[in-house]
Each structure stands twice: as C-alpha cells, then as structure tokens.
Design an enzyme around this catalytic site. Structure first.
Site, mmCIF file in Angstrom:
data_model
loop_
_atom_site.group_PDB
_atom_site.id
_atom_site.type_symbol
_atom_site.label_atom_id
_atom_site.label_comp_id
_atom_site.label_asym_id
_atom_site.label_seq_id
_atom_site.Cartn_x
_atom_site.Cartn_y
_atom_site.Cartn_z
ATOM 1 C CB THR A 6 -0.943 0.000 1.226
ATOM 2 O OG1 THR A 6 -1.796 -1.140 1.130
ATOM 3 C CG2 THR A 6 -1.781 1.265 1.280
ATOM 4 C CG ASN A 18 -5.996 -7.691 -5.800
ATOM 5 O OD1 ASN A 18 -5.769 -6.993 -6.790
ATOM 6 N ND2 ASN A 18 -6.907 -7.390 -4.922
ATOM 7 C CD GLN A 60 -2.186 -11.028 -4.380
ATOM 8 O OE1 GLN A 60 -1.863 -12.220 -4.276
ATOM 9 N NE2 GLN A 60 -2.751 -10.362 -3.383
ATOM 10 C CB SER A 96 3.292 -6.843 -0.074
ATOM 11 O OG SER A 96 2.811 -7.011 1.233
ATOM 12 C CG HIS A 131 0.977 -9.556 4.110
ATOM 13 N ND1 HIS A 131 -0.354 -9.883 4.100
ATOM 14 C CD2 HIS A 131 1.066 -8.335 3.549
ATOM 15 C CE1 HIS A 131 -1.043 -8.886 3.564
ATOM 16 N NE2 HIS A 131 -0.197 -7.935 3.226
ATOM 17 C CB THR A 138 13.540 3.403 13.118
ATOM 18 O OG1 THR A 138 13.873 4.644 13.733
ATOM 19 C CG2 THR A 138 14.408 2.281 13.655
ATOM 20 C CB CYS A 198 -20.961 -6.453 3.325
ATOM 21 S SG CYS A 198 -22.057 -5.212 3.915
#
Ligand code: PLP
Length: 392
Positions: A73, A154, A182, A202, A204, A240, A328
């Site tokens: 992000t 994604n 992805q 990214s 994760h 940092t 939702c």
C-alpha cells in the site's frame, strides 16, 4: 477433527518457518537501531544490507534501487504521489486500469480530488481482465507522467502484458510502475526483462511477515520521497528500519526463487483440479479471469443465485478459508470493482468466490473442498429468497 484448510493466500500467507527463524534474533538479540554507530546497530545494519542484496537479486537490480516500505500500500502510494510531486509538467495525467488494487485506484482519486493530479485515464479491460497495450498507447497525452498497471490481479489472478506496456511507456519517455504484490510469489520479476521503472512488493503475500514491503526505483527515475524525517533508505523514505521485517522479506524472496518452476506446476495442477471439479459439480457456475493467463494459485468463481458472503461463512464453519469480491466492507454491499470492470453483472458478481492456494495445499484439501462446496451452494440456493439475474 477435520484439518483446517486455508485457501485465502492472496489475502495473506503463513510465514515460512525458515523466514521466521531468520527473523527471530532481530527482535531480542540484534535489536539495535540500524542507524546507530555501536555494535548492536552495526550488526542490524549488516543484516539490512544483506536483505537488500537478496531483494535486488530477486529483481535483478542494484541494492541502492530497493527502498523498504511498510508494505505494498505504501509502495503504491509512494510510486503515484512521488511521481506527481517530482514532475515539473504544468498539467499531470496518469494512465492506469480499472482493476488495480485500491492502493493505486483510491490514491489516484484522492490526489485528483486534492488537485495535485489534473486527470487520470483508466483503460478498459476485456472480459478476462486483460489490459490492451494498444489502449494504453491511445490514452497517452503530452501530459502523461506515469503508467501504472498491475502485474497480476489480486482477485481474479489475471496476468497483464506488462512487458508490452512498458515498451510503450518507454517509447514515449513515461515512467512505468507495476504493482507486483500478487505476482512476486509466482512470476519472473526481472526488471530489466520487463522494462520496469517502479515496482511494488509486499512481504505477507509470499510467506513473509506483514508490515514490510519494498519499492524498486530505477536509478534516474524522477520521483520524490513522500515520507519525510531522517535520512534513512538513501534519503528516500524516512523512518527507523523494520529490521526483522526486512530480514523476513529478503529471506522470503530468496525462497521464492528456489524451485519456483516445480512449485508453480504443483499448485497449477491442484488449482486446475479445483476449477474443473467445481465447474462440473456446480451448475450455473463461471470461472472469472483468464483460463490460462492467471496466477497458478488463483481460482475465482461466480455462482449464480447465491451470495458470496454466505458461501464464505458456510465454508468457514467447515474449517475452510476463502474470500469473496462481494464483501460488505462498508455500509453498502458493493460488488467488486474488478468483476464489474470485466463486464460481469452486479448480480453475478455478488456470487463471487475466490480460492487462493499455497505451496502447502494438498490434493486432499482440494478433494474436501469439492465435497463440501457443492452441498453448501445447493443449500444456499434453496434458501435464496429470489432468483438473481444470472447474466454473465
Ligand atoms: N496491491 C495488491 C495487488 C494487493 O493484492 C495488495 C494486498 O492485498 C496490496 C497492494 C496491499 O498490500 P499490503 O497489504 O502490503 O499493503
């Protein structure tokens, strides 16, 4: 008790044991600030440098071109806003697609509303979610400062023709950014071969930790920093360093490169079994995304006359994790912008269900899903108050 089956790996993955093992000492043994002059700091700095080299090897770039961030992000925000801020054009225009992650899409919208960006064009995608390089070329104006097209989507896993798009951007001397969040776990991310100037990653999504990512910045690219403070990350991103996270990202990318071909083949086989099994066993189901040009681990379906959220919840009760594009998340039950951009009707998009496999998914896992899912859908369809329009 039934084994739990996690098939939501596009949302996040389990940290690989080998990644975790490398990270652990950096929480409570080598815990110095990587900017400090003493031994604790210097040991942390050395580890950060080594991790940066691993990321650079993965991308085939030099270590100074890798800037660690808090995740994709931030990397996407950095790419978009950084290029806007650095451009000295009087009018600024960006080209992107309607299937980008919110980290790109909402960022474009936000800076346009705030007046920093004059305009942006979202080139349309075909029914599989593929961007046409020709359309990108047609959208270019003298004011275009950036083209941002994701490497792989994604939600539906569709792989975009980014080498062709990057050639066009280069022809017009426009910066090209790709969100490879992805794609990184499966596809070649050699920035020279792909012709990329900026690339988001990214941790994760690739068996690494959350809260760590990177932005590749080709040397000489006209981009400003967006986070101001100390002189970290070659004065491009203050703050940092997240040392354990950085170590984890480096190790995760090193592992991605090990045996990638065999791993992809294994996952693709299981994914195809899931796709064909579900298509045969469940009537009125459709595969979303391209049948072949898709990430090895992605199976995304649209089921008629059923709500995706209800399927996700029913699967969860069976110990199976999946996801839906009809989440939702806010007050409105808005269908996925990706599916709508592909021309799928809002009604059908509400019945979307995504499974994303991992390197640990087994044939037994897929067999179990294929046993449980048809029953769930039959039950939910019987309960459905009205028949939904099933136009695809
Ligand atoms: N871009 C894409 C394509 C993604 O799939 C995601 C996460 O779902 C992101 C960006 C955001 O990544 P992060 O969670 O690291 O901020």
């Amino acid at each position: 008790m039934q084994k739990k089956i996690y098939l939501d790996n596009a949302a996040s993955t389990k940290v690989d044991e080998r990644v975790l093992k490398e990270m652990l000492p950096y929480f409570n043994k080598v815990y110095g600030n990587a900017s400090s002059l003493h031994q604790w700091g210097q040991d942390a700095r050395a580890a950060v440098d080594l991790a940066r080299e691993k990321v650079a090897k993965f991308l085939n770039c030099s270590p100074e071109e890798v800037i660690f961030t808090s995740g994709a992000t931030e990397s996407d925000n950095f790419a978009v806003l950084g290029v806007i801020l650095a451009s000295n054009k009087e009018k600024k225009h960006i080209i992107s697609s309607p299937i980008e992650h919110h980290a790109v899409e909402e960022t474009l919208k936000f800076w346009k509303e705030k007046g920093l960006l004059d305009s942006y064009s979202l080139v349309s995608v075909d029914k599989y979610g593929i961007v046409s390089p020709k359309d990108v070329e047609k959208a270019i104006t003298p004011d275009t400062i950036l083209v941002s097209i994701m490497y792989a989507n994604n939600e539906v896993g569709t792989i975009e023709p980014i080498s062709e798009i990057s050639k066009i951007a280069k022809k017009y001397n426009i910066i090209f950014h790709t969100d490879a969040t992805q794609a990184a776990g499966y596809l070649d991310c050699n920035i020279e071969k792909l012709g990329i100037d900026l690339l988001s990653l990214s941790g994760h999504k690739i068996y690494g930790p959350k809260g760590i990512g990177a932005l590749y910045i080709r040397k000489g690219t006209c981009i400003n920093r967006i986070q101001i403070g100390g002189s970290h990350e070659f004065e491009m991103r203050a703050g940092t360093e997240n040392v354990p996270g950085i170590i984890g990202l480096g190790k995760a990318l090193e592992l991605v490169m090990e045996g990638r071909k065999e791993r992809n083949e294994k996952i693709t086989k299981l994914r195809d079994k899931l796709i064909s099994g579900a298509s045969i066993k469940i009537k009125n189901s459709h595969l979303s995304g391209h049948p072949k040009k898709r990430l090895p681990n992605n199976a995304n379906f649209a089921f008629e006359n059923v709500e995706g959220e209800s399927i996700v919840m029913s699967l969860d009760l069976e110990g199976i994790a999946s996801s839906t594009g009809s989440a939702c998340t806010s007050k409105s039950l808005k269908p996925s912008h990706v599916l709508l951009a592909m021309g799928i009707s809002a009604e059908l998009a509400h019945g979307s269900l995504r499974f994303t496999l991992s390197k640990d998914t087994t044939e037994r896992d897929i067999d179990r899903v294929l046993k449980v899912l048809p029953k769930i859908i039959t039950r939910l369809r019987k309960m459905a108050p009205t028949k939904l329009n099933s136009k695809h």
